[in-house]
Scaffold this active site. Structure first.
Site, PDB file in Angstrom:
ATOM      1  N   LYS A 283       0.754  -0.902  -0.061  1.00 36.28           N
ATOM      2  CA  LYS A 283       0.109   0.432   0.306  1.00 36.28           C
ATOM      3  C   LYS A 283       0.923   0.931  -0.235  1.00 36.28           C
ATOM      4  O   LYS A 283       1.928   1.270   0.970  1.00 36.28           O
ATOM      5  CB  LYS A 283      -0.306  -0.298   1.270  1.00 36.28           C
ATOM      6  N   ARG A 357      -9.837 -11.626   2.033  1.00 38.41           N
ATOM      7  CA  ARG A 357     -11.009 -12.874   1.740  1.00 38.41           C
ATOM      8  C   ARG A 357     -10.162 -14.334   1.477  1.00 38.41           C
ATOM      9  O   ARG A 357     -11.172 -15.163   1.324  1.00 38.41           O
ATOM     10  CB  ARG A 357     -11.631 -12.601   0.106  1.00 38.41           C
TER      11      ARG A 357
HETATM   12  N1  BES Z   1      -8.258  -4.135   4.501  1.00 33.57           N
HETATM   13  C1  BES Z   1      -7.601  -3.746   3.076  1.00 33.57           C
HETATM   14  C2  BES Z   1      -9.455  -2.567   2.860  1.00 33.57           C
HETATM   15  C3  BES Z   1      -9.789  -1.345   3.949  1.00 33.57           C
HETATM   16  C4  BES Z   1     -10.201  -0.387   2.586  1.00 33.57           C
HETATM   17  C5  BES Z   1     -10.383  -1.352   4.900  1.00 33.57           C
HETATM   18  C6  BES Z   1     -10.067   1.184   3.097  1.00 33.57           C
HETATM   19  C7  BES Z   1     -10.686   0.007   5.570  1.00 33.57           C
HETATM   20  C8  BES Z   1      -9.859   1.688   4.337  1.00 33.57           C
HETATM   21  C9  BES Z   1      -8.291  -4.641   2.150  1.00 33.57           C
HETATM   22  O1  BES Z   1      -7.525  -5.819   2.555  1.00 33.57           O
HETATM   23  C10 BES Z   1      -7.561  -3.939   0.994  1.00 33.57           C
HETATM   24  O2  BES Z   1      -6.489  -3.864   0.827  1.00 33.57           O
HETATM   25  N2  BES Z   1      -8.928  -4.156   0.370  1.00 33.57           N
HETATM   26  C11 BES Z   1      -8.495  -4.078  -1.592  1.00 33.57           C
HETATM   27  C12 BES Z   1      -8.527  -4.415  -2.376  1.00 33.57           C
HETATM   28  C13 BES Z   1      -8.609  -4.342  -3.575  1.00 33.57           C
HETATM   29  C14 BES Z   1      -6.600  -4.803  -3.643  1.00 33.57           C
HETATM   30  C15 BES Z   1      -8.900  -5.606  -4.415  1.00 33.57           C
HETATM   31  C16 BES Z   1      -8.644  -2.486  -1.613  1.00 33.57           C
HETATM   32  O3  BES Z   1      -9.802  -1.881  -0.884  1.00 33.57           O
HETATM   33  O4  BES Z   1      -8.014  -1.751  -2.341  1.00 33.57           O
HETATM   34 MN    MN Z   2      -4.944  -5.467   1.612  1.00 30.82          MN
END
Ligand code: BES
Ligand code: MN
Ligand code: ZN
Length: 503
Positions: A283, A357
């Site tokens: 990230k 997931r």
């Molecule tokens: N934990 C994050 C989702 C999240 C994002 C929670 C912002 C709270 C605030 C999750 O693990 C994630 O990183 N999801 C990605 C999925 C994508 C790579 C398909 C996302 O939502 O960007």
């Molecule tokens: Mn994530």
């Protein structure tokens, strides 16, 4: 923390501050009165003139969100009047918000004990029980602070005594409501504390230890699977996400058997990523620290089991929380990897940041062991859900239509509202993989939905509901009775849901 109900006049109970939640009718001057004599002011007896003068010199008339502060009235150093508008429009939520507003004022006045009251408890649409319960929910939840690590200059006081004083509420009803509200709020505090705790304090083993401690205290059966047991069960999803972390994973289970006469189980499954860096699909740096809250689903599961057990709700619920960090490193799982989950279903990893997931695949599959009436999962799963609904509604997806209807009702009641999004089969082709049974990302569009459809593959034919709490569990802005950060959303929702199931 002391939480109490007393069947007394609020003027008779000593505390640092008095918070009065008032309708317009409570404040309206009596017909023909030249001063501001009202139902409210007559209750102040010898201090009546002082309160009348204060109201007269202000705009305060009990309208919603109006506030008035009066200093040194009788036993109280400070009195906060908070308006909730017309009596016919009164709701539990308005009472919660008003109580929380009063608490904020009390905190800035450095008060450490409060007495709360409402004048007319007998409103058709809000029962006496709900009035007392809502006053305390708003006050206690509104008083929450994560200030454990602030060693200097705390800006406001920590209130540790909450008393509701209403003369015309029966003592037994008031006391029951106070006790229930106290226990429920303690469970919400636990979930908030866990969410807010930094990842160097709450990592998988530590999270499991908190679950075990809670379980001992409330006579819940905890079973924690360690790395060896997780390997033995072939939880390939959890192990893949864990592979970049120096800390071992844990698989938490909590069995609360509140109804020994029934063999029906419900399963609640929470995402327990104690820190989500994104892994190899790293990230961006900005805001990454918030991902210490990526175990909020697990926190809600632990908090809900505590609430159900302490309130002795007669249902059987198993709480399940797979837990690991998601970190990059020499041994970390990588885009392109193919992972075999406990269910046997294989996953093509396209993005290591879609890790929630992957661990839930094993959590949901494991839940089937209980042959549950329904499986409900909670996860801070997608940024896409935050884009769609922001922080005021939890995304709801699933196959359990009855359960979803009940959750919707529980959401309105607690104001932890849920909003259903579709899981039409047409979306499914977005997560088709050429090399495995399913791919862990579904492209640019409808990210919250494709994530839900991914989870659906692991719940068999059991009625299932997925709650995406990414926006509601990790608040960017404070709400009326939750500060920025971990909100504990889901604890009150699920507790209310199980109360409905039990009745
Ligand atoms: N934990 C994050 C989702 C999240 C994002 C929670 C912002 C709270 C605030 C999750 O693990 C994630 O990183 N999801 C990605 C999925 C994508 C790579 C398909 C996302 O939502 O960007
Ligand atoms: Mn994530
Ligand atoms: Zn995550």
């Amino acid at each position: 923390m002391k939480v109490e109900f007393v069947e007394k006049k609020f003027t008779e109970v000593k505390a640092g501050a008095l918070i009065l939640v008032l309708t317009k009718e409570d404040v309206a001057p009596e017909k023909g009165s030249r001063n501001q004599s009202s139902k409210l002011t007559s209750l102040f007896r010898e201090d009546k003139a002082q309160v009348e003068a204060a109201i007269k010199g202000s705009e305060f008339n009990g309208d919603k969100d109006q506030r008035l502060t009066i200093y040194s009235v009788g036993k109280h150093r400070v009195v906060f009047l908070v308006g909730v508008g017309e009596k016919s429009q009164l709701t539990s939520e308005k009472i919660r918000r008003a109580a929380a507003a009063g608490i904020k004022s009390a905190q800035s006045s450095k008060v450490i004990s409060v007495v709360l009251s409402a004048l007319d408890s007998s409103v058709e649409q809000v029962s006496d029980y709900e009035t007392v319960h809502s006053l305390l929910e708003g006050a206690i939840l509104g008083a929450y602070k994560f200030d454990k690590y602030l060693t200097q200059n705390k800006k406001s006081s920590k209130i540790d005594s909450f008393i509701v004083a209403i003369e015309d509420v029966q003592s037994a009803i008031g006391k029951k409501a106070a006790k229930d509200a106290h226990l429920l709020c303690e469970a919400v505090y636990l979930a908030r504390d866990l969410s807010n705790a930094p990842a160097n304090e709450i990592y998988p083993e530590a999270l499991a230890n908190v679950a075990v401690k809670m379980a001992k205290r409330y006579h819940v059966r905890a079973r924690i699977l360690d790395e060896k047991q997780i390997k033995k069960l072939k939880m390939g999803g959890l192990l893949a996400v864990n592979s970049g972390s120096a800390k071992p994973p844990r698989f938490i289970t909590l069995e609360y058997k509140g109804n020994s006469k029934s063999r029906n189980w419900y399963a609640i499954v929470g995402k327990g990523i104690t820190f989500d860096s994104g892994g190899i699909s790293l990230k961006p740096a900005a805001g990454m620290g918030e991902m210490k809250m990526d175990m909020s689903g697990a926190a809600v599961v632990i908090g809900t089991i505590q609430a159900l057990a302490s309130l002795k709700i007669p249902v059987n619920v198993v709480g399940i929380a797979p837990s690991t960090e998601n970190l990059p490193g020499g041994s970390a799982y990588k885009p392109g990897d193919i992972v075999t989950t406990m269910s046997g279903i294989t996953i093509e990893v396209d993005n290591t940041d879609a890790e929630g997931r992957i661990i839930l695949s094993d959590g949901l599959y494991y839940a089937q062991r209980y042959r549950p009436k329904a499986i409900i999962d909670l996860a801070t799963l997608t940024g896409a859900c935050v884009v769609a609904l922001g922080q005021h509604a939890t995304g709801m997806f699933g196959t359990g239509e009855d359960v979803m209807a009940q959750l919707k009702e529980a959401g309105e009641k607690t104001y932890e509202r849920v909003w259903q999004l579709p899981i039409y089969e047409e979306y499914e082709k977005q997560i088709k993989s050429d090399v495995a049974d399913v791919k862990n990302v579904g492209g640019k569009w409808a990210g919250a939905i494709t994530a839900a459809l991914f989870l659906k593959k692991f719940v068999g034919d059991y009625p299932w509901v997925h709650l995406d709490i990414a926006g509601t569990a990790m608040l960017e802005d404070a709400t009326d009775y939750a500060p920025k950060g971990g909100s504990g959303v889901g604890v009150r929702l699920l507790t209310q849901f199980f109360k409905q199931v039990a009745s």
